[in-house]
Design a protein around this motif. Structure first.
Motif, PDB file in Angstrom:
ATOM      1  N   ILE A   1       0.865  -1.182   0.000  1.00  0.00           N
ATOM      2  CA  ILE A   1       0.000   0.000   0.000  1.00  0.00           C
ATOM      3  C   ILE A   1       0.898   1.227   0.000  1.00  0.00           C
ATOM      4  N   MET A   2       0.668   2.098  -0.971  1.00  0.00           N
ATOM      5  CA  MET A   2       1.511   3.288  -1.139  1.00  0.00           C
ATOM      6  C   MET A   2       0.739   4.530  -0.765  1.00  0.00           C
ATOM      7  N   ALA A   3       1.371   5.379   0.057  1.00  0.00           N
ATOM      8  CA  ALA A   3       0.744   6.627   0.494  1.00  0.00           C
ATOM      9  C   ALA A   3       1.567   7.811  -0.006  1.00  0.00           C
ATOM     10  N   PRO A   4       0.947   8.997  -0.147  1.00  0.00           N
ATOM     11  CA  PRO A   4       1.681  10.139  -0.701  1.00  0.00           C
ATOM     12  C   PRO A   4       2.669  10.780   0.275  1.00  0.00           C
ATOM     13  N   THR A   5       2.479  10.567   1.595  1.00  0.00           N
ATOM     14  CA  THR A   5       3.382  11.201   2.566  1.00  0.00           C
ATOM     15  C   THR A   5       3.789  10.189   3.627  1.00  0.00           C
ATOM     16  N   GLU A   6       4.888  10.500   4.323  1.00  0.00           N
ATOM     17  CA  GLU A   6       5.363   9.598   5.372  1.00  0.00           C
ATOM     18  C   GLU A   6       4.366   9.525   6.528  1.00  0.00           C
ATOM     19  N   ILE A   7       3.768  10.688   6.858  1.00  0.00           N
ATOM     20  CA  ILE A   7       2.779  10.701   7.961  1.00  0.00           C
ATOM     21  C   ILE A   7       1.636   9.737   7.646  1.00  0.00           C
ATOM     22  N   LEU A   8       1.155   9.778   6.410  1.00  0.00           N
ATOM     23  CA  LEU A   8       0.028   8.920   6.034  1.00  0.00           C
ATOM     24  C   LEU A   8       0.458   7.457   5.981  1.00  0.00           C
ATOM     25  N   ALA A   9       1.700   7.211   5.522  1.00  0.00           N
ATOM     26  CA  ALA A   9       2.215   5.831   5.500  1.00  0.00           C
ATOM     27  C   ALA A   9       2.258   5.278   6.931  1.00  0.00           C
ATOM     28  N   GLU A  10       2.741   6.113   7.861  1.00  0.00           N
ATOM     29  CA  GLU A  10       2.804   5.682   9.268  1.00  0.00           C
ATOM     30  C   GLU A  10       1.406   5.389   9.801  1.00  0.00           C
ATOM     31  N   GLN A  11       0.450   6.245   9.423  1.00  0.00           N
ATOM     32  CA  GLN A  11      -0.934   6.047   9.866  1.00  0.00           C
ATOM     33  C   GLN A  11      -1.493   4.736   9.324  1.00  0.00           C
ATOM     34  N   HIS A  12      -1.234   4.460   8.029  1.00  0.00           N
ATOM     35  CA  HIS A  12      -1.699   3.200   7.431  1.00  0.00           C
ATOM     36  C   HIS A  12      -1.085   2.000   8.145  1.00  0.00           C
ATOM     37  N   LEU A  13       0.203   2.101   8.430  1.00  0.00           N
ATOM     38  CA  LEU A  13       0.891   1.003   9.123  1.00  0.00           C
ATOM     39  C   LEU A  13       0.211   0.746  10.473  1.00  0.00           C
ATOM     40  N   ALA A  14      -0.006   1.831  11.238  1.00  0.00           N
ATOM     41  CA  ALA A  14      -0.622   1.690  12.566  1.00  0.00           C
ATOM     42  C   ALA A  14      -2.038   1.105  12.439  1.00  0.00           C
ATOM     43  N   THR A  15      -2.800   1.596  11.453  1.00  0.00           N
ATOM     44  CA  THR A  15      -4.189   1.131  11.267  1.00  0.00           C
ATOM     45  C   THR A  15      -4.213  -0.352  10.916  1.00  0.00           C
ATOM     46  N   ILE A  16      -3.346  -0.750   9.965  1.00  0.00           N
ATOM     47  CA  ILE A  16      -3.334  -2.154   9.513  1.00  0.00           C
ATOM     48  C   ILE A  16      -2.870  -3.073  10.647  1.00  0.00           C
ATOM     49  N   GLN A  17      -1.839  -2.640  11.376  1.00  0.00           N
ATOM     50  CA  GLN A  17      -1.362  -3.458  12.496  1.00  0.00           C
ATOM     51  C   GLN A  17      -2.445  -3.616  13.560  1.00  0.00           C
ATOM     52  N   GLU A  18      -3.187  -2.527  13.794  1.00  0.00           N
ATOM     53  CA  GLU A  18      -4.288  -2.573  14.773  1.00  0.00           C
ATOM     54  C   GLU A  18      -5.376  -3.542  14.301  1.00  0.00           C
ATOM     55  N   PHE A  19      -5.747  -3.446  13.019  1.00  0.00           N
ATOM     56  CA  PHE A  19      -6.751  -4.358  12.455  1.00  0.00           C
ATOM     57  C   PHE A  19      -6.322  -5.820  12.602  1.00  0.00           C
TER      58      PHE A  19
END
Length: 700
Positions: A323-341
């Motif tokens: 999953i590719m995000a446009p910014t590092e902040i959003l990439a970090e958020q995706h990582l945290a969200t997916i790990q939480e899921f």
């Protein structure tokens, strides 16, 4: 005749080397054809003469016929003067005013001679006046033949050099007069006939010299249709080629990872819209053709969960996902969200790759990606760099805050033996006509439902001299256990001033809310500092987050119930809507307060009204498109449009976009390999367009 259109503009009547240089530098016009495609932006009916006694302040442009009675000159400052000609038609007096080129005026216009004067009337000192009017000797003007006079865009530099709209009109007329043979047709009769389109030659002549509104409409319709038709034909041809050229991985299996997650770990039931979209995605992934799908969903509609379910299907079939995000902040958020899921799921490895993952850690990620021990990779555009190699990449999800074109998608395809399935997500709802044009090679899925229990955010407008009551409302919310965002604008052009405003605003807020704890976040902070401040807010240690628009994406705080946007007049509609989406994520009623100055333009007031009247992202995007045009919509900058539209307007010409799309689809359906003789004209024209001023590369 085609050769005439390619002739150097220098040789057009009334141009020459100096004007050629100005046309080229200011408007990018270098040939006869390019000048004819510099279409008028408005037309004024020149067939009617008004009496001076009939004039009203509300009139935009008028034409009067009469004589100059006298000239009067007034000093307006050092080395500058105002020249006034008193003009009469026997039914009143009108002043004609010049602030420059006064010698030319007194030399060329004579007292007592009859002239036709054209311009915009204003009132000064109780009398109507026209500044810098167009004047022609009455005997030279045949009103019956003037019809609707075209007006062309010019730049300030051109105006200063006396290179006016009228000058462009004369050049266009001169070129059209030299076109003694009809222009070659660029659309075949089986398209022009059923649609009642006039010929290309007639359209070019009428767009520059319409005799009435009906002939102008016919010319516009023909030229807009042709422009949009070739755009759509190119997109659909490209998409058709891709489908024939590339087989997709067949993911027929829905296995224990998907089912285990769906049955045991799903944080909340899927909405019907989410279920429908998962079915559409799975149908693509098992069809044997490579998926290229755009997933549209408003802020908070649950796109990331749908993306994760799609990635689990790939994992179930023995493939990796990214999953590719446009910014590092959003990439970090995706990582945290997916790990939480995935917290309750064993055996799925999720890692991150962005610019800040360096050295030994980066090498570990790269090698484990290549040997298949990493199952899901979250990252920024760093993922498409050459050193990044997957073991078996089955699906790539692109979270596209800004346009991520086909050229970049093609780089992803090289990461795998077959191109992976591609799912492009956007939280900027895109009006259908724009999606059809910018993302025309993608199938579209829409999540048009919010998760249950979400209450619409209540939005209201306050002026910046009404802050006391606003502060009281904020206090009540915090005392009820909620948290608050206060957003300051950070616009690049005045970034330093804005940053100072934010710093000063933070100190003010600390004084106003001395009893509460505050955090501060902006883009200039070091990532670690930013992370620490965000964590304080996420954990509830601080109650108020003072920030710039860095919080527009990727921040999920269900307890935050108030979004205050200061200087809201400086934000676009889409950005205001994105910011509003940061609240309303919990079960409590949330509020968005738009604070502006009392002095606002009509357009700004309209934006604020739209925000207060609807939470529907698609309505907002449609309104934004109409207010601002496609050139600068958030997330669809002009670089995202693969072409410069000369006359069509995606916002206002939706029906023509659809008609052009339908006609182009008929051609592709009947001739997918572009080989039929009856379509030769279309493929030749498309090839010619691709060589010219159109940046088709963004799409193909």
């Amino acid at each position: 005749m085609t050769d005439l259109l390619h002739q150097d503009i220098m040789y057009a009547p009334g141009v020459g080397p100096k004007r050629k240089e100005m046309l080229s530098k200011e408007l990018g016009i270098q040939t006869f054809g390019q000048l004819l495609e510099h279409y008028p932006y408005k037309y004024i009916d020149r067939r009617h003469i008004y009496r001076i006694s009939e004039l009203l302040e509300s009139m935009s442009f008028i034409q009067v016929k009469g004589r100059i009675l006298s000239f009067e000159s007034f000093e307006t400052g050092r080395r500058s003067k105002r020249l006034v000609a008193h003009f009469t038609d026997g039914h009143g007096i009108l002043d004609l005013v010049w602030f420059s080129k006064t010698q030319y005026v007194t030399k060329n216009y004579k007292i007592g001679e009859e002239y036709i004067v054209f311009g915009r009337p204003t009132v000064y000192g109780g009398r109507f006046q026209i500044s810098h009017p167009e004047i022609e000797p009455a005997q030279n003007v045949q009103l019956s033949t003037m019809g609707m006079q075209p007006h062309y865009h010019t730049t300030e530099r051109m105006k200063k050099a006396g290179f006016t709209s009228r000058a462009i009109e004369k050049i266009a007329t001169g070129i059209l007069d030299r076109m003694t043979q009809p222009l070659p047709e660029t659309l075949p009769p089986y398209i022009t006939g059923p649609l009642h389109l006039i010929s290309r030659d007639e359209a070019f002549r009428l767009i520059h010299h319409p005799q009435d509104a009906s002939s102008l409409d016919k010319a516009k319709f023909r030229l807009k249709f042709e422009e949009l038709f070739y755009v759509q034909l190119n997109i659909l041809r490209y998409a058709s080629d891709q489908r024939r050229k590339y087989r997709g991985y067949v993911f027929s299996r829905v296995g224990k990872l998907f089912n285990g997650f769906y049955n045991d770990c799903l944080p909340f039931p899927l909405t019907e819209a989410q279920k429908r979209v998962v079915r559409e995605i799975h149908a693509d992934m098992k069809s044997g053709r490579q998926m290229n799908r755009l997933l549209q969903g408003d802020v908070g509609s649950g796109k990331t969960l749908v993306a994760l379910l799609s990635m689990l299907i790939a994992l179930d079939n023995g493939y990796q996902a990214c999953i590719m995000a446009p910014t590092e902040i959003l990439a970090e958020q995706h990582l945290a969200t997916i790990q939480e899921f995935l917290r309750g799921m064993a055996g799925i490895r999720v890692e991150m790759l962005t610019g800040i993952v360096k050295g030994k850690r980066r090498q570990e990620v790269l090698s484990q990606l290549a040997d298949g021990s990493i199952h899901i990779l979250v990252g920024t555009h760093a993922i498409i760099e050459d050193p990044v190699q997957f073991f078996r990449l089955g699906i790539a999800v692109i979270d596209e805050q800004h346009r991520f074109g086909v050229a970049q998608r093609a780089k992803l395809w090289n990461k795998s033996v077959n191109p992976p399935h591609v799912l492009v997500m956007t939280a900027t709802p895109i009006p259908r006509t724009l999606a059809m044009t910018i993302y025309g090679d993608l199938d579209v899925s829409v999540i048009d439902q919010l998760p249950p229990g979400r209450k619409p955010v209540y939005t209201e407008h306050r002026y910046d001299d009404q802050l006391t009551s606003l502060y009281q409302g904020i206090r009540r919310q915090i005392k009820a256990g909620r948290q608050v965002y206060i957003v300051y604008p950070l616009i690049k052009e005045s970034g330093k001033i804005d940053l100072r405003n934010l710093e000063e605003g933070f100190l003010t807020m600390k004084e106003v809310f001395a009893e509460f704890r505050l955090s501060k976040v902006h883009g200039q902070m070091k990532p670690q500092e930013k992370e620490e401040e965000m964590q304080k807010y996420l954990s509830g240690e601080t109650q108020i987050l003072v920030a710039t628009t860095v919080i527009e994406v990727g921040v999920n705080v269900p307890n935050a119930s108030v979004m205050v946007i200061l200087d809201a007049q400086r934000f676009g509609l889409s950005q205001l809507h994105q910011l509003r989406g940061r609240v309303g994520r919990g079960a409590e009623q949330s509020f968005c307060i738009l604070v502006t100055t009392r002095k606002m333009s009509k357009e700004t007031a309209r934006r604020i009204d739209i925000m207060c009247s609807t939470n529907d992202g698609f309505q907002i995007a449609e309104a934004d498109l109409k207010l601002r045009g496609p050139g600068d919509l958030e997330g669809t900058q002009q670089s995202g449009l693969a072409f410069d539209l000369k006359i069509a307007d995606i916002a206002r010409d939706g029906q023509i976009v659809q008609l052009a799309r339908d006609e182009a689809q008929k051609i592709i359906d009947s001739d997918p390999t572009c080989e039929k003789a009856e379509h030769a004209l279309l493929w030749q024209r498309l090839a010619a367009l691709r060589k010219t001023n159109i940046n088709w590369g963004v799409i193909s």
